[in-house]
Write a protein that holds these residues in place. Structure first.
Motif, PDB file in Angstrom:
ATOM      1  N   LEU A  62       5.817  25.660 -12.814  1.00  0.00           N
ATOM      2  CA  LEU A  62       6.830  26.146 -11.875  1.00  0.00           C
ATOM      3  C   LEU A  62       8.234  26.121 -12.483  1.00  0.00           C
ATOM      4  N   VAL A  63       8.513  25.115 -13.311  1.00  0.00           N
ATOM      5  CA  VAL A  63       9.863  24.965 -13.853  1.00  0.00           C
ATOM      6  C   VAL A  63      10.131  25.951 -14.981  1.00  0.00           C
ATOM      7  N   LEU A  64       9.160  26.119 -15.873  1.00  0.00           N
ATOM      8  CA  LEU A  64       9.403  26.945 -17.056  1.00  0.00           C
ATOM      9  C   LEU A  64       9.725  28.400 -16.711  1.00  0.00           C
ATOM     10  N   PRO A  65       8.980  29.064 -15.802  1.00  0.00           N
ATOM     11  CA  PRO A  65       9.356  30.454 -15.477  1.00  0.00           C
ATOM     12  C   PRO A  65      10.775  30.570 -14.943  1.00  0.00           C
ATOM     13  N   SER A  66      11.200  29.591 -14.143  1.00  0.00           N
ATOM     14  CA  SER A  66      12.563  29.627 -13.612  1.00  0.00           C
ATOM     15  C   SER A  66      13.585  29.500 -14.738  1.00  0.00           C
ATOM     16  N   PHE A  67      13.316  28.596 -15.687  1.00  0.00           N
ATOM     17  CA  PHE A  67      14.250  28.420 -16.793  1.00  0.00           C
ATOM     18  C   PHE A  67      14.307  29.663 -17.676  1.00  0.00           C
ATOM     19  N   LEU A  68      13.150  30.232 -18.010  1.00  0.00           N
ATOM     20  CA  LEU A  68      13.138  31.397 -18.871  1.00  0.00           C
ATOM     21  C   LEU A  68      13.879  32.569 -18.237  1.00  0.00           C
ATOM     22  N   GLU A  69      13.721  32.741 -16.934  1.00  0.00           N
ATOM     23  CA  GLU A  69      14.431  33.829 -16.265  1.00  0.00           C
ATOM     24  C   GLU A  69      15.926  33.550 -16.224  1.00  0.00           C
ATOM     25  N   TRP A  70      16.283  32.298 -15.988  1.00  0.00           N
ATOM     26  CA  TRP A  70      17.704  31.910 -15.919  1.00  0.00           C
ATOM     27  C   TRP A  70      18.377  32.085 -17.284  1.00  0.00           C
ATOM     28  N   ALA A  71      17.646  31.828 -18.355  1.00  0.00           N
ATOM     29  CA  ALA A  71      18.225  31.896 -19.703  1.00  0.00           C
ATOM     30  C   ALA A  71      18.061  33.265 -20.356  1.00  0.00           C
ATOM     31  N   ARG A  72      17.357  34.177 -19.707  1.00  0.00           N
ATOM     32  CA  ARG A  72      17.052  35.462 -20.334  1.00  0.00           C
ATOM     33  C   ARG A  72      18.327  36.179 -20.779  1.00  0.00           C
ATOM     34  N   GLY A  73      18.280  36.759 -21.993  1.00  0.00           N
ATOM     35  CA  GLY A  73      19.410  37.504 -22.528  1.00  0.00           C
ATOM     36  C   GLY A  73      20.433  36.656 -23.249  1.00  0.00           C
ATOM     37  N   PHE A  87      12.463  21.157 -32.401  1.00  0.00           N
ATOM     38  CA  PHE A  87      11.788  20.278 -31.451  1.00  0.00           C
ATOM     39  C   PHE A  87      11.804  20.877 -30.051  1.00  0.00           C
ATOM     40  N   ASP A  88      12.990  21.163 -29.522  1.00  0.00           N
ATOM     41  CA  ASP A  88      13.092  21.632 -28.143  1.00  0.00           C
ATOM     42  C   ASP A  88      12.452  23.008 -27.964  1.00  0.00           C
ATOM     43  N   VAL A  89      12.759  23.946 -28.863  1.00  0.00           N
ATOM     44  CA  VAL A  89      12.202  25.285 -28.744  1.00  0.00           C
ATOM     45  C   VAL A  89      10.698  25.259 -28.985  1.00  0.00           C
ATOM     46  N   GLY A  90      10.254  24.364 -29.876  1.00  0.00           N
ATOM     47  CA  GLY A  90       8.819  24.249 -30.110  1.00  0.00           C
ATOM     48  C   GLY A  90       8.072  23.840 -28.862  1.00  0.00           C
ATOM     49  N   PHE A  91       8.597  22.878 -28.086  1.00  0.00           N
ATOM     50  CA  PHE A  91       7.963  22.475 -26.833  1.00  0.00           C
ATOM     51  C   PHE A  91       7.975  23.617 -25.822  1.00  0.00           C
ATOM     52  N   LEU A  92       9.102  24.338 -25.724  1.00  0.00           N
ATOM     53  CA  LEU A  92       9.187  25.442 -24.766  1.00  0.00           C
ATOM     54  C   LEU A  92       8.192  26.550 -25.119  1.00  0.00           C
ATOM     55  N   LYS A  93       8.088  26.880 -26.390  1.00  0.00           N
ATOM     56  CA  LYS A  93       7.159  27.927 -26.808  1.00  0.00           C
ATOM     57  C   LYS A  93       5.718  27.498 -26.587  1.00  0.00           C
ATOM     58  N   ALA A  94       5.411  26.228 -26.852  1.00  0.00           N
ATOM     59  CA  ALA A  94       4.052  25.737 -26.642  1.00  0.00           C
ATOM     60  C   ALA A  94       3.685  25.784 -25.167  1.00  0.00           C
ATOM     61  N   GLY A 104       0.283  31.194 -20.718  1.00  0.00           N
ATOM     62  CA  GLY A 104      -0.001  32.616 -20.870  1.00  0.00           C
ATOM     63  C   GLY A 104       1.217  33.506 -20.731  1.00  0.00           C
ATOM     64  N   TYR A 105       2.419  32.924 -20.902  1.00  0.00           N
ATOM     65  CA  TYR A 105       3.641  33.716 -20.823  1.00  0.00           C
ATOM     66  C   TYR A 105       4.030  34.209 -22.213  1.00  0.00           C
ATOM     67  N   GLU A 106       4.518  35.428 -22.282  1.00  0.00           N
ATOM     68  CA  GLU A 106       5.032  35.940 -23.542  1.00  0.00           C
ATOM     69  C   GLU A 106       6.414  35.346 -23.795  1.00  0.00           C
ATOM     70  N   TRP A 107       6.599  34.775 -24.963  1.00  0.00           N
ATOM     71  CA  TRP A 107       7.905  34.186 -25.297  1.00  0.00           C
ATOM     72  C   TRP A 107       8.949  35.300 -25.366  1.00  0.00           C
ATOM     73  N   PRO A 108      10.084  35.150 -24.680  1.00  0.00           N
ATOM     74  CA  PRO A 108      11.066  36.248 -24.626  1.00  0.00           C
ATOM     75  C   PRO A 108      11.715  36.608 -25.959  1.00  0.00           C
ATOM     76  N   GLY A 109      11.539  35.810 -26.979  1.00  0.00           N
ATOM     77  CA  GLY A 109      12.139  36.141 -28.281  1.00  0.00           C
ATOM     78  C   GLY A 109      13.605  35.781 -28.349  1.00  0.00           C
ATOM     79  N   PHE A 110      13.973  34.634 -27.779  1.00  0.00           N
ATOM     80  CA  PHE A 110      15.368  34.205 -27.817  1.00  0.00           C
ATOM     81  C   PHE A 110      15.855  34.049 -29.256  1.00  0.00           C
TER      82      PHE A 110
END
Length: 594
Positions: A108-119, A129-136, A142-148
């Protein structure tokens, strides 16, 4: 146990899209060209149950969104990791199993964060470390990583903050050094707020070294010599379009010619750490201008690059400067033909090539000599001799038909050998391939791998030379060929090829009738004088580029003045040396001396 997300302001239309990541996460920053003051950064920090994403879970996400020094919003949420929080982690962070028991799961938390940080561009201290955990976590859900795009403040700090100023580059140390308003305490939001102040302190220092745009950060952690970085203004005003660029030095000398689908982006990369070639860095140091040549299509750009290199012979280009140095193998036009390595192509005699070096051409000659008893002497023999000559040692070994011994009339047996050689050059190489493949197998069976490798190299040179000639000859003989390929935008890319030379090109708009454009293109295309096939009326590399384009899926022939084809039993069918078994080739590769 609270979860809160402060809504960010609406992103500006010119905010950078995510297109590049340092440290191997995503493509490079070359795709971005935004001043740092206009970049939206999301500074993120995570708390976790361990150090490995595959074995640990996220317990807290904290992030701050900033642009131009202004805070646009914050994101903070505890996360239920689905497992117990180890005691040592609880002591370090203050986050216990009880605190996260009723927190929302990462799903529930990760989709909200990814949408909030998009762009935005992600920033973290020790970003892998941090991005590795988020990508994992995204992959597990099953979410496609936005390619930040990602900026890691650790290597940036190592670049601009010396050990004389700080004992280490930990977040707490840097926060103290830059007088951050928040003290890091191993809680996600507090650490993210401290990282914001560290980021701004680092960017202030980097600005003095010329790091002013987002793409500059790609090389900021890998120092670029100041005199090279100062040349970045040479990319100002260049078009963001496909084409060719020419670096110019003193006296307007052309130092280097290159090509790109985006001239400005490619030229700008020469002034960053992305450029690792020592010779090119040397070239940049003496360059004072860059001249762009916008081209309608990538094919035109590639062809123009070759022509400009051949014309100017830039000292920093290593390839394609001397087309006249290409070599061919010719079967001579005389009573008793022989093979010769030559620079030019003459009418009426079979040729193969071109070869990139005289050595490879000589290897092809030796392959033919291994398979056919052609004479190897350079004497000019009369068609009819009154007295027999003295046969050479090769004749005694059965490797020469010895036409010099013929008396009273032409040597018909040698005429058969010459016809076989002509066919091997222009039509079917199978007899040569079969003969040499059998010899390689025999040598390998006798464990004479060095000799087998030598014969294989000769065979490969012959097959490659014959294949090039058979590809080139039909197009070199064709006075005009018109072809079209659909573009991604819905139009057509049109080319006019005359004797293998690109004589004209154009692109039609979506929905535009291409036939009138074809007629206009044919009427205005370059007039090309016919060459002696198989030599093309251009640099052989240009002809190869044109043929590669013509052979792409989707290309349609609009008009051809002559048939465009290759022999059914062409040398191209033997390009992988299928006649030499895979087992034998493996033995040769593994056991032959270096």
């Amino acid at each position: 146990m609270t979860s809160q997300a402060h809504a960010p302001r609406t992103p500006r239309a010119d905010a950078p899209s995510a297109a590049g990541v340092l440290d191997g996460f995503q493509p490079s920053f070359e795709d971005l060209g935004t001043p740092l003051r206009e970049v939206t950064f999301v500074v993120v920090d995570l708390e976790t149950t361990g150090t490995r994403a595959a074995e640990s879970g996220i317990t807290e996400i904290g992030a701050v969104k900033v642009r131009g020094g202004e805070v646009l919003g914050e994101f903070q949420s505890l996360v239920n990791p689905g497992r117990e929080v180890p005691a040592f982690v609880a002591r370090l962070t203050g986050i216990t199993t009880a605190m996260v028991a009723t927190a929302p799961p990462v799903s529930l938390v990760l989709p909200s964060f990814l949408e909030w940080a998009r762009g935005a561009v992600l920033v973290a201290h020790n970003a892998p470390f941090d991005v590795g955990f988020l990508k994992a976590a995204a992959a597990d859900l099953g979410y496609e990583w936005p390619g930040f795009a990602v900026v890691d403040t650790v290597p940036l700090a190592r670049r601009v903050v010396t050990r004389d100023e700080v004992p280490n580059h930990k977040l707490s140390t840097l926060a103290t050094f830059f007088r951050a308003r928040v003290t890091p305490e191993h809680r996600a939001l507090a650490d993210a707020r401290a990282t914001v102040d560290v980021l701004h302190g680092l960017l202030d220092r980097l600005g003095a070294t010329g790091v002013t745009h987002l793409e500059d950060l790609a090389g900021a952690a890998d120092p670029v010599p100041p005199d090279v970085r100062k040349k970045r203004h040479l990319a100002d005003g260049l078009p963001e379009a496909p084409g060719v660029y020419l670096f110019r030095g003193p006296g307007d000398e052309v130092l280097y010619v290159g090509t790109s689908t985006n001239i400005r982006k490619r030229v700008r990369s020469y002034f960053t750490a992305a450029e690792k070639r020592r010779r090119i860095t040397e070239m940049v140091r003496i360059a004072h201008a860059v001249t762009p040549v916008v081209c309608a299509t990538p094919l035109e750009a590639a062809v123009r690059e070759l022509r400009l290199i051949a014309q100017h012979e830039p000292r920093y280009n290593r390839r394609s400067k001397h087309p006249e140095r290409q070599t061919w193998v010719r079967l001579t036009d005389e009573a008793y033909p022989r093979l010769s390595v030559v620079r030019d192509v003459r009418a009426g005699t079979p040729h193969i090539g071109p070869f990139s070096s005289r050595r490879s051409a000589q290897e092809a000659v030796e392959a033919l000599h291994d398979a056919l008893p052609l004479r190897q002497c350079t004497l000019r023999l009369a068609a009819v001799s009154r007295s027999p000559g003295s046969p050479c040692a090769l004749a005694g070994m059965g490797r020469c038909s010895a036409p010099c011994t013929a008396v009273g009339g032409p040597d018909t047996a040698y005429a058969d050998v010459a016809r076989s050689a002509a066919l091997a050059l222009t039509d079917d190489p199978s007899p040569v391939v079969s003969a040499l493949a059998a010899r390689v197998a025999r040598l390998a069976a006798e464990e004479r791998f060095e000799e087998a490798g030598l014969v294989t190299r000769r065979l490969r040179s012959y097959v490659q030379g014959a294949g090039r000639a058979q590809r080139l000859a039909p197009l070199a003989a064709c006075s005009e060929l018109v072809a079209a390929r659909p573009t991604a935008a819905g139009g057509w890319e049109l080319v006019v090829v005359r004797h293998a030379r690109l004589a004209g090109t154009a692109v039609t708009r979506p929905g535009e009738d291409p036939l009138p454009v074809v007629d206009a293109l044919r009427a205005t295309a370059e007039v090309v004088e016919p060459p002696v096939a198989p030599a093309p009326a251009c640099h052989p590399e240009e002809a190869a580029l044109v043929i590669d384009w013509l052979e792409q899926p989707g290309v349609r022939l609009v008009h051809a003045s002559q048939p465009w084809s290759v022999p059914v039993r062409s040398a191209l069918a033997h390009a992988d040396l299928a006649g030499v078994s895979g087992e034998v080739r493996a033995q040769i590769t593994s056991m032959a001396p270096c």
